[in-house]
Design a protein around this motif. Structure first.
Motif, mmCIF file in Angstrom:
data_model
loop_
_atom_site.group_PDB
_atom_site.id
_atom_site.type_symbol
_atom_site.label_atom_id
_atom_site.label_comp_id
_atom_site.label_asym_id
_atom_site.label_seq_id
_atom_site.Cartn_x
_atom_site.Cartn_y
_atom_site.Cartn_z
ATOM 1 N N THR A 155 34.919 63.113 53.023
ATOM 2 C CA THR A 155 35.628 62.949 51.780
ATOM 3 C C THR A 155 36.510 64.334 51.423
ATOM 4 O O THR A 155 37.424 64.336 50.887
ATOM 5 C CB THR A 155 34.772 62.793 50.707
ATOM 6 O OG1 THR A 155 33.864 61.781 51.066
ATOM 7 C CG2 THR A 155 35.552 62.328 49.462
ATOM 8 N N VAL B 250 24.102 59.875 55.424
ATOM 9 C CA VAL B 250 23.842 61.186 55.104
ATOM 10 C C VAL B 250 22.514 61.042 54.112
ATOM 11 O O VAL B 250 21.867 62.279 53.858
ATOM 12 C CB VAL B 250 24.978 61.949 54.273
ATOM 13 C CG1 VAL B 250 26.360 62.072 54.886
ATOM 14 C CG2 VAL B 250 25.142 61.152 52.615
ATOM 15 N N CYS C 262 19.583 63.717 45.238
ATOM 16 C CA CYS C 262 20.243 64.933 45.859
ATOM 17 C C CYS C 262 21.694 64.785 45.634
ATOM 18 O O CYS C 262 22.366 65.807 45.906
ATOM 19 C CB CYS C 262 19.581 65.250 47.312
ATOM 20 S SG CYS C 262 20.302 63.906 48.250
ATOM 21 N N LYS C 263 22.114 63.810 45.411
ATOM 22 C CA LYS C 263 23.752 63.483 45.324
ATOM 23 C C LYS C 263 24.578 63.754 46.638
ATOM 24 O O LYS C 263 25.710 63.614 46.660
ATOM 25 C CB LYS C 263 24.099 64.483 44.199
ATOM 26 C CG LYS C 263 23.239 64.173 42.822
ATOM 27 C CD LYS C 263 24.240 64.838 41.808
ATOM 28 C CE LYS C 263 23.418 66.197 41.582
ATOM 29 N NZ LYS C 263 21.996 66.465 41.047
ATOM 30 N N TYR C 264 23.804 63.991 47.679
ATOM 31 C CA TYR C 264 24.290 63.992 49.026
ATOM 32 C C TYR C 264 25.246 62.646 49.118
ATOM 33 O O TYR C 264 26.685 62.816 49.537
ATOM 34 C CB TYR C 264 23.488 63.912 50.087
ATOM 35 C CG TYR C 264 23.979 64.640 51.447
ATOM 36 C CD1 TYR C 264 25.339 65.291 51.284
ATOM 37 C CD2 TYR C 264 23.014 64.893 52.674
ATOM 38 C CE1 TYR C 264 25.795 65.910 52.799
ATOM 39 C CE2 TYR C 264 23.770 65.389 53.625
ATOM 40 C CZ TYR C 264 24.767 65.831 53.503
ATOM 41 O OH TYR C 264 25.361 66.390 54.862
ATOM 42 N N TRP D 150 28.460 68.169 43.525
ATOM 43 C CA TRP D 150 27.690 69.523 43.692
ATOM 44 C C TRP D 150 28.268 70.796 42.931
ATOM 45 O O TRP D 150 29.302 70.782 42.920
ATOM 46 C CB TRP D 150 27.423 69.888 45.052
ATOM 47 C CG TRP D 150 26.400 69.090 45.606
ATOM 48 C CD1 TRP D 150 25.413 68.315 45.149
ATOM 49 C CD2 TRP D 150 26.159 68.740 47.212
ATOM 50 N NE1 TRP D 150 24.653 67.680 45.921
ATOM 51 C CE2 TRP D 150 24.975 67.621 47.380
ATOM 52 C CE3 TRP D 150 26.701 69.238 48.270
ATOM 53 C CZ2 TRP D 150 24.383 67.375 48.553
ATOM 54 C CZ3 TRP D 150 26.402 68.854 49.391
ATOM 55 C CH2 TRP D 150 25.251 68.054 49.552
ATOM 56 N N SER E 43 21.103 62.154 59.115
ATOM 57 C CA SER E 43 21.048 63.199 57.816
ATOM 58 C C SER E 43 20.976 64.416 58.041
ATOM 59 O O SER E 43 20.107 64.954 58.540
ATOM 60 C CB SER E 43 20.334 62.592 56.616
ATOM 61 O OG SER E 43 20.728 63.439 55.619
ATOM 62 N N MET F 138 26.734 60.698 46.970
ATOM 63 C CA MET F 138 27.908 60.735 45.887
ATOM 64 C C MET F 138 28.871 61.640 46.462
ATOM 65 O O MET F 138 30.173 61.512 46.377
ATOM 66 C CB MET F 138 27.509 61.292 44.433
ATOM 67 C CG MET F 138 26.476 60.386 43.904
ATOM 68 S SD MET F 138 26.079 61.175 42.322
ATOM 69 C CE MET F 138 27.422 61.094 41.109
ATOM 70 N N GLU F 139 28.483 62.856 47.292
ATOM 71 C CA GLU F 139 29.560 63.412 48.055
ATOM 72 C C GLU F 139 30.193 62.865 49.085
ATOM 73 O O GLU F 139 31.415 63.012 49.163
ATOM 74 C CB GLU F 139 28.797 64.910 48.722
ATOM 75 C CG GLU F 139 28.415 65.951 47.324
ATOM 76 C CD GLU F 139 29.495 66.609 46.831
ATOM 77 O OE1 GLU F 139 30.650 66.214 46.957
ATOM 78 O OE2 GLU F 139 29.408 67.638 45.989
ATOM 79 N N ALA F 140 29.504 62.256 49.855
ATOM 80 C CA ALA F 140 29.916 61.424 51.234
ATOM 81 C C ALA F 140 30.778 60.293 50.982
ATOM 82 O O ALA F 140 31.495 59.931 51.692
ATOM 83 C CB ALA F 140 28.813 61.131 52.031
ATOM 84 N N ALA G 201 17.995 68.096 42.196
ATOM 85 C CA ALA G 201 17.750 66.767 42.953
ATOM 86 C C ALA G 201 16.876 66.104 41.517
ATOM 87 O O ALA G 201 15.711 66.153 41.505
ATOM 88 C CB ALA G 201 16.830 66.901 43.974
#
Lengths: 301, 178
Positions: free
Chosen positions: A147, B69, B93-95, A3, A80, B97-99, A60
């Protein structure tokens, strides 16, 4: 971590929006008659929310290719945090919009305004609760990401919530002071609460970094990059000194003076400096927390 | 129902990157995108040194953080344990990828959605092994059913005492011999 700056802006604006709306409700109840302050705070809140959401959707990429996929947000997983956030943002957005319409057309005789006036209290309560939710959610969203040790701790959502309230209150004063300076002055009780928030924010920031620094290597690396590494100047200069210490000291001195002389005429330039710095600090907090996060080393080498 | 898993013996891996190329071919990926990442580890002091190459892809976790997520249920786990992405539902949203602790996910820029190793499920459904397994020149990879006690993969796991790459970080279905 993946991000970047758009999510940073979104986290900042969503928090600021929540804080500015809560500030408007606070002033509306505590200082009746400051209608323009309330109106401007609500405009700032809704604009910040709208811009934040546009940035979120623009980030997004999949939704840009296939906008229909956004509807799946509404019946997504309940595990989520992002889908809770969507619901909170929708509720907060609707209430903010209704309250803005009310503030805009309050003086006019209108059926719609009469209806809103009747349910103003419950609307305010729902609005404040959903905005508190939005402020906390921006921290929870990244807080559950195991993470990144810098994010994955219980202090972060609280810190983001406090910072959201603080930067929202600052924004409502800053922008009101531009347009209706007489209504933005002399909100001492708001200023006192703002000072408490700034002090709590400093403590939370210290506790969070202290605890993350005592954890695993990725956490230590994150904290080190903030306090004595790549982000030192931004962290100490803009976040800690500029965004927290200086505003807190100026506000404390102002409040001390006004305790001696309740009719003191507050300095408008100081207001712009203090609130501007707090807004800048609020942004810097999100920026640094996003940028300084180092992922866990899963390989063990 | 099967529960698919993979094993990788880094002692056998020569670092030829053939698995990566086969994966890119199978998934029609552009050269810059890949579902397999390679990490190198040098240990020891000269002259007793060791050089290990560790290929990492989706670990197909049973408690996949990417799935919990995902705000749209685009990330999901099939009954056979394969973690999948429904591209129609994915908003990018790439959430996830973060998780993902293994950095196993890639953004597919042509669609803006997220992609990853899916154990070549289309091949697996036809009874074949994933492309990275069939192409491996050193037989470093084994694919099979972890629920079948007699499967080849379970035998190798037992014989070689294979472990997850990151201990109990997640309940992964991917094993390493190191």
């Amino acid at each position: 971590m993946v991000w970047g700056i758009m999510i940073t802006w979104y986290l900042f604006l969503a928090g600021l929006s929540a804080g500015a709306f809560i500030s408007s409700v606070y002033v509306d109840n505590k200082y009746p008659g400051r209608d323009k302050f309330v109106l401007i705070s609500r405009i700032v809140a809704l604009l910040a929310l709208a811009v934040g959401l546009i940035l979120l959707i623009a980030d997004a990429e999949g939704a840009l290719h296939n906008p229909l996929s956004l509807f799946f947000l509404l019946h997504g997983t309940r595990t989520s945090v992002m889908s809770w956030g969507v619901i909170l943002l929708i509720i907060a957005g609707i209430v903010q919009f209704i309250m803005l319409v009310y503030s805009l057309f309050k003086s006019k005789q209108n059926k719609l305004i009469d209806i809103i006036a009747k349910i103003k209290k419950p609307l305010e309560i729902v609005g404040v609760i959903s905005c508190l939710g939005v402020g906390a959610y921006t921290g929870l969203l990244i807080g559950v990401v195991k993470t990144a040790p810098l994010w994955n701790n219980a202090i972060l959502p609280t810190l983001f919530l406090v910072s959201a309230l603080s930067s929202g209150i600052a924004a409502s004063q800053f922008f009101s002071a531009i347009f209706v300076s007489n209504e933005a002055k002399g909100l001492w009780s708001l200023k006192k609460d703002h000072l408490v928030l700034l002090i709590v924010e400093m403590l939370l920031l210290f506790f969070m970094l202290f605890i993350v620094n005592s954890g695993n290597a990725a956490g230590v690396e994150s904290v080190q990059s903030l306090v004595s590494g790549k982000y030192t100047i931004l962290f100490w200069g803009i976040l800690v000194i500029g965004g927290l210490l200086v505003p807190a000291i100026i506000e404390a001195i102002e409040i001390r003076h006004v305790n001696h002389d309740p009719h003191l005429n507050p300095n408008l330039i100081l207001l712009f400096v203090v609130e501007g710095l707090v807004i800048l600090g609020g942004f810097m907090l999100r920026y640094l927390v996003i940028e300084a996060a180092v992922p866990l080393n899963f390989l063990g080498f | 129902m099967a529960r698919y898993g993979m094993l990788l013996d880094t002692g056998k891996c020569v670092g030829c990157y053939a698995c990566r190329v086969a994966c890119q071919m199978q998934n029609e990926l552009p050269p810059g995108e890949s579902y397999i990442k390679f990490y190198e580890n040098e240990t020891g002091v000269f002259p007793n040194v060791n050089h290990e190459i560790v290929p990492v892809q989706c670990q197909h976790c049973e408690d996949a953080p990417c799935v919990s997520v995902c705000p749209t249920t685009a990330s999901y786990i099939r009954e056979d344990g394969i973690v999948m992405v429904d591209h129609f539902k994915c908003i990018g949203c790439k959430y996830c990828m973060e998780a993902c602790p293994y950095d196993a996910r890639e953004i597919h820029h042509a669609t803006g959605t997220i992609d990853k190793c899916v154990f070549c499920q289309s091949l697996v459904e036809q009874g074949e092994d994933p492309a990275c397994v069939t192409t491996c020149i050193a037989d470093a990879r084994v694919f099979g059913d972890l629920d079948d006690p007699n499967s080849h993969i379970n035998q190798v796991i037992a014989e070689q005492n294979a472990q997850h790459i990151a201990g109990d970080l997640t309940k992964s279905n991917f094993y390493y011999v190191r």
